[in-house]
Design a protein around this motif. Sequence first.
Motif, mmCIF file in Angstrom:
data_model
loop_
_atom_site.group_PDB
_atom_site.id
_atom_site.type_symbol
_atom_site.label_atom_id
_atom_site.label_comp_id
_atom_site.label_asym_id
_atom_site.label_seq_id
_atom_site.Cartn_x
_atom_site.Cartn_y
_atom_site.Cartn_z
ATOM 1 N N ASN A 114 -21.988 2.806 -45.046
ATOM 2 C CA ASN A 114 -21.270 1.776 -45.793
ATOM 3 C C ASN A 114 -22.194 0.955 -46.690
ATOM 4 O O ASN A 114 -21.735 0.364 -47.670
ATOM 5 N N ARG A 115 -23.498 0.922 -46.358
ATOM 6 C CA ARG A 115 -24.460 0.166 -47.175
ATOM 7 C C ARG A 115 -24.974 0.954 -48.375
ATOM 8 O O ARG A 115 -25.629 0.385 -49.253
ATOM 9 N N ARG A 116 -24.712 2.253 -48.402
ATOM 10 C CA ARG A 116 -25.265 3.078 -49.474
ATOM 11 C C ARG A 116 -24.753 2.621 -50.835
ATOM 12 O O ARG A 116 -23.566 2.351 -51.025
ATOM 13 N N ALA A 117 -25.690 2.555 -51.807
ATOM 14 C CA ALA A 117 -25.337 2.064 -53.140
ATOM 15 C C ALA A 117 -24.295 2.944 -53.815
ATOM 16 O O ALA A 117 -23.442 2.451 -54.557
ATOM 17 N N ASP A 118 -24.336 4.255 -53.538
ATOM 18 C CA ASP A 118 -23.397 5.147 -54.208
ATOM 19 C C ASP A 118 -21.982 5.055 -53.624
ATOM 20 O O ASP A 118 -21.075 5.721 -54.092
ATOM 21 N N ARG A 119 -21.790 4.209 -52.583
ATOM 22 C CA ARG A 119 -20.448 4.009 -52.030
ATOM 23 C C ARG A 119 -19.910 2.615 -52.348
ATOM 24 O O ARG A 119 -18.904 2.185 -51.776
ATOM 25 N N ALA A 120 -20.594 1.908 -53.237
ATOM 26 C CA ALA A 120 -20.162 0.547 -53.580
ATOM 27 C C ALA A 120 -18.720 0.561 -54.093
ATOM 28 O O ALA A 120 -18.359 1.365 -54.956
ATOM 29 N N GLY A 121 -17.901 -0.329 -53.560
ATOM 30 C CA GLY A 121 -16.510 -0.431 -53.992
ATOM 31 C C GLY A 121 -15.560 0.518 -53.302
ATOM 32 O O GLY A 121 -14.338 0.412 -53.466
ATOM 33 N N GLU A 122 -16.083 1.489 -52.526
ATOM 34 C CA GLU A 122 -15.208 2.432 -51.826
ATOM 35 C C GLU A 122 -14.747 1.843 -50.485
ATOM 36 O O GLU A 122 -15.364 0.921 -49.945
ATOM 37 N N ARG A 123 -13.689 2.404 -49.967
ATOM 38 C CA ARG A 123 -13.164 1.947 -48.677
ATOM 39 C C ARG A 123 -14.196 2.208 -47.583
ATOM 40 O O ARG A 123 -14.712 3.320 -47.451
ATOM 41 N N PRO A 124 -14.524 1.184 -46.783
ATOM 42 C CA PRO A 124 -15.577 1.382 -45.773
ATOM 43 C C PRO A 124 -15.139 2.335 -44.667
ATOM 44 O O PRO A 124 -13.951 2.425 -44.325
ATOM 45 N N PHE A 125 -16.128 3.041 -44.121
ATOM 46 C CA PHE A 125 -15.876 3.892 -42.966
ATOM 47 C C PHE A 125 -15.715 3.014 -41.723
ATOM 48 O O PHE A 125 -16.319 1.948 -41.614
ATOM 49 N N GLU A 126 -14.945 3.492 -40.769
ATOM 50 C CA GLU A 126 -14.847 2.878 -39.455
ATOM 51 C C GLU A 126 -15.486 3.833 -38.440
ATOM 52 O O GLU A 126 -15.391 5.047 -38.576
ATOM 53 N N PRO A 127 -16.155 3.301 -37.419
ATOM 54 C CA PRO A 127 -16.725 4.197 -36.407
ATOM 55 C C PRO A 127 -15.633 4.978 -35.682
ATOM 56 O O PRO A 127 -14.508 4.497 -35.516
ATOM 57 N N LEU A 128 -15.970 6.185 -35.268
ATOM 58 C CA LEU A 128 -15.005 7.010 -34.548
ATOM 59 C C LEU A 128 -14.572 6.341 -33.251
ATOM 60 O O LEU A 128 -13.425 6.466 -32.830
ATOM 61 N N TYR A 129 -15.520 5.664 -32.609
ATOM 62 C CA TYR A 129 -15.236 4.966 -31.359
ATOM 63 C C TYR A 129 -16.367 3.987 -31.077
ATOM 64 O O TYR A 129 -17.401 3.990 -31.767
ATOM 65 N N THR A 130 -16.158 3.145 -30.085
ATOM 66 C CA THR A 130 -17.139 2.125 -29.736
ATOM 67 C C THR A 130 -17.526 2.264 -28.272
ATOM 68 O O THR A 130 -16.938 3.058 -27.516
ATOM 69 N N LEU A 131 -18.472 1.449 -27.865
ATOM 70 C CA LEU A 131 -18.911 1.458 -26.470
ATOM 71 C C LEU A 131 -17.768 1.100 -25.521
ATOM 72 O O LEU A 131 -17.679 1.618 -24.403
ATOM 73 N N ARG A 132 -16.863 0.251 -25.969
ATOM 74 C CA ARG A 132 -15.709 -0.121 -25.144
ATOM 75 C C ARG A 132 -14.860 1.111 -24.800
ATOM 76 O O ARG A 132 -14.373 1.246 -23.673
ATOM 77 N N HIS A 133 -14.695 2.014 -25.766
ATOM 78 C CA HIS A 133 -13.919 3.231 -25.508
ATOM 79 C C HIS A 133 -14.651 4.147 -24.534
ATOM 80 O O HIS A 133 -14.017 4.824 -23.709
ATOM 81 N N VAL A 134 -15.981 4.194 -24.631
ATOM 82 C CA VAL A 134 -16.757 5.006 -23.689
ATOM 83 C C VAL A 134 -16.580 4.479 -22.273
ATOM 84 O O VAL A 134 -16.391 5.253 -21.320
ATOM 85 N N GLU A 135 -16.626 3.161 -22.116
ATOM 86 C CA GLU A 135 -16.471 2.569 -20.784
ATOM 87 C C GLU A 135 -15.098 2.884 -20.202
ATOM 88 O O GLU A 135 -14.974 3.198 -19.008
ATOM 89 N N ARG A 136 -14.067 2.816 -21.032
ATOM 90 C CA ARG A 136 -12.719 3.155 -20.567
ATOM 91 C C ARG A 136 -12.646 4.622 -20.181
ATOM 92 O O ARG A 136 -11.992 5.004 -19.199
ATOM 93 N N LEU A 137 -13.292 5.477 -20.945
ATOM 94 C CA LEU A 137 -13.291 6.912 -20.671
ATOM 95 C C LEU A 137 -13.921 7.210 -19.315
ATOM 96 O O LEU A 137 -13.375 7.986 -18.516
ATOM 97 N N LEU A 138 -15.075 6.612 -19.042
ATOM 98 C CA LEU A 138 -15.779 6.911 -17.797
ATOM 99 C C LEU A 138 -14.953 6.533 -16.577
ATOM 100 O O LEU A 138 -15.084 7.142 -15.509
ATOM 101 N N ASP A 139 -14.065 5.554 -16.727
ATOM 102 C CA ASP A 139 -13.181 5.182 -15.625
ATOM 103 C C ASP A 139 -12.118 6.242 -15.346
ATOM 104 O O ASP A 139 -11.495 6.233 -14.272
#
Length: 526
Positions: A114-139
């Motif tokens: 998202n910080r790359r200069a060639d992506r300026a003005g484009e819709r930002p990427f979202e992470p596929l998942y976060t640590l919270r999702h990993v914790e839920r998965l392990l349960d």
Amino acid sequence: MPNPSVTIYGAAQTVTGSCFEIAAGRRRLLVDCGLFQGSRSLEALNREPFQFEPGQLSGVLLTHAHLDHSGLLPRLVAEGFHGTIWCTKPTLDLLAVMLPDAAKIEQQETERRNRRADRAGERPFEPLYTLRHVERLLDLVRTIEIEQSFEPAPGVTARLWNAGHILGAASIEVTVDGVDLLFSGDLGPEHKSFHLDPTGPRGIDHLFCECTYGDRERDVLTFEDRRALLNAEVKKALAKGGNLVIPVFALERTQELLLDLATLMNRGELARTPVFIDSPLASRATAVFQKHRDELEDVGDADVFRHPSFHFVETVEASMRLKSMSGAIILAASGMCEGGRIRYHLMDNLPRSDSTVLFVGFQAQGTLGRAILEGARRVRISGRDAVVRADIRRIDSYSAHADRNELVDWLEARRPVRGSLFLVHGEPSATQSLHAGLRARFPSLIEPEIGERYELPAGAPARRLATGRTDIRGALGRDWQNKYADFAANLKRDLQRIPSAEQRDRALEQMRAVLEDYAGGESPRR
């Protein structure tokens, strides 16, 4: 009652993204849910919508902890999965270190993109998942012993069989509505450190077999043969005065190398040389191996993972200090050079004629490791060009995958296969080669494509119900971004080979004209 079916969502005509959906009435089970790894076009598939409803799945049967088999599980949870994930206890222990690391890298990579200069003005990427999702998965994970029968969904029974691939790896047998299925997962070779040879049931209806090395026959080597090869490569590399850089997979390959290096040093066959393990994930994975040490073969009495020559590098600052090293062995992830600290060590050592890069694992099409191994003179690493002057070497005997002959032997031991044999988890050259060698033994052989769905009757060949995705065929090998990186890394050098400045100008104008022609209009720079 209709026959069960299977839909292939990954690991078909490619070695990554393993994911199969078994459907029988309202019951839905996944076998694996892995990341696509390789070219940027292939990795883009990780962000596509799932072609099934995660919340409607009864469960997931997981063969092992490698990310190309487990790496999309947290995203599955993020999108509503709440069933049970079944695997071995060592696999759970490895998931608990690998998936948090994957979530952290995903977050960092998303921010970097998202910080790359060639992506300026484009819709930002979202992470596929976060640590919270990993914790839920392990349960949601429930562990099962090898060869213990269990019921992952009503009327469905399953068993895990030793696959001999990595710590905790299993093949998965599933019986649903009287139809017997077997998913090989990844199969290990003979003479594999730590693990018994792979096994499995005999006499099934439909078999899904990996064929990563279906077109390759390796020399039959003992542990001592392999250690002799490593010894020779290490001595040759260090005699040049530079570093020996080994791209490694944090899980299993690192621990195998540590076992052999410690053994050679303890026997006095190799001088005690500083070995830097520059991967926090590899450090944590090694701790899991230490935890399961009593279950492993070949480790002997010595505490090989705590050898005095081994230095586990944790911080970025400590990693950067290796820049000034010479005469060291550096093991760094990732194994295909697509991320991680290995890329920094390659930037530092590829231009050095006194350094050596030793590959000890499979390099998929479209990866940086594959480009280097195939003789690229210049490569592009994180937007920077690097000339390749280092000695590029390879040892094949550390593969965690069975070769062609070992696959054939394993398949022979599974006969009779009353329905179809599906050749999966292999590039086209591998699946086609293995297909040709098995045709006489298995009358119904299928090389599926991603997106295909098959009906699976008892005692009869599978029947295709849905065709594959033709729109993604171009993403499964080297894509345009790989070719662009190679072109850009060598462009200046190629232009300098043109005799005159006038001819160079003309060449650039012709290239620009070709690009404008394909773009269907004038250059935006004009």
